[in-house]
Scaffold this motif. Sequence first.
Motif: not given
Length: 443
Positions: A189-194
């Motif tokens: 799950s990436p910490s930065a959107p996109g």
Amino acid sequence: MAGGQTGGAQGRAWLSAALLSVALLVVPLLVWLLLPRPAPVMPPRREPAQTQLPPPMPEAPPPREPAVVAPPPAPPPPRDTTAASAAPIRGVVLDPDGRPIPGAVVSCREEPSVTATADAEGRFELPAEADGCDAIASHPQFGDAEPTRVAAGRDNVLRLTSAGVIEGEVVDESGRPVEEFLLAIESFSPSAPGARASVSGRARKVSDPAGAFMWDELVPGRYVFTASAAGRPPARSPPVDVVAGRTARRVRIVLRQGATLRGTILDADSRAPVAEAQVELDAVTSSSANAISLALTDAGGNYELQGVPASGPFSVRVRHEQYVTKIVPGLDARGAGSLRADIELRQLGDGGSREELSGIGAVLSASPSGVMIAGVIDGGPAALAGLAQGDVLVRIDGQETTDLPLSDCIQRLRGAPGTRVTVGVERDGRVVEVTIRRDVVVR
């Protein structure tokens, strides 16, 4: 004599008349010249209209036109992202130290198909329709750049972040190192959107006497790793948070000894043994970290699959080129060293189904919103219960899906025909509980 006198008299009479006429003309002229003249009475002079100036007046707003109401201005048209604008979008991709990075991939978050690759000097050029989009840059050796609004006519700069690292070890149930194992990213799950989320499923073989591993070049975010080894079914790590430029240490994965599944594969019609059928674990992990080798049936249709989970439900997939592939769910060794499962296969027909399983007939996938239903099988239990593509699965028999990996969700939905499962489905902001009766599904 008398005639001469008469003529002289007539001449003098004409002369007198002439002098009198002159006097009548001269006297008024002398009077007009000698007497004072009264002021003339004249109408006021009118200037031409174009040169007439109004008298100065105090400033006042112009009078309103009561009969005319101006409409409100129309809003500007939305940005056309399909039509080409005047110029392409140019910029540069830099590493955390400000050095240009060749080979970085730049794309629009709103339109992932709009991409460009940085050249040898880190320069990139996006098409004109990217004007105003939030651009992201990625490179295997760094974390993704923060989404940056780019525009034509300026030098856009995308700065990559430092990658993170995870270090850990793989041990057996007694704490001894497992020297050879298969390691993979189970979920991310990436910490930065996109940011890119395509790292899930990446796997590598590890050989280390201490059972140690290190995985670098990780995009910041939350990771779950899976490991597996011969005779030891896949096991997962706890969630690990990766921060740019830092190393997460002391991650431990425990691989327990698996059980052995034995049985016989038979023809469903003739009850004859099926030789050379393949038996393997199915959906035991969402990644490719499954080091358990498949088993082949012998001439008597017998098989022995070593390394199945010793506890908890699991499924096996049985294949043969002449038969319908069958997925058998709900198997559980319950802590024992072995269990048995005899399985019947149906022969392939002309244009018929090629796979058979028992469950609700839904295809699941991981998404940023959670576990999503990617599709339902026509006529299957899920479709009959009203489930549809795009629904988000939030609970299974009361267990929140956020606490379960995708593979566990799949195993929990599968089961013997006639058994029931209750799922919580979110649709349009509402969560609805639905109880579904499992059945045999063919496709």
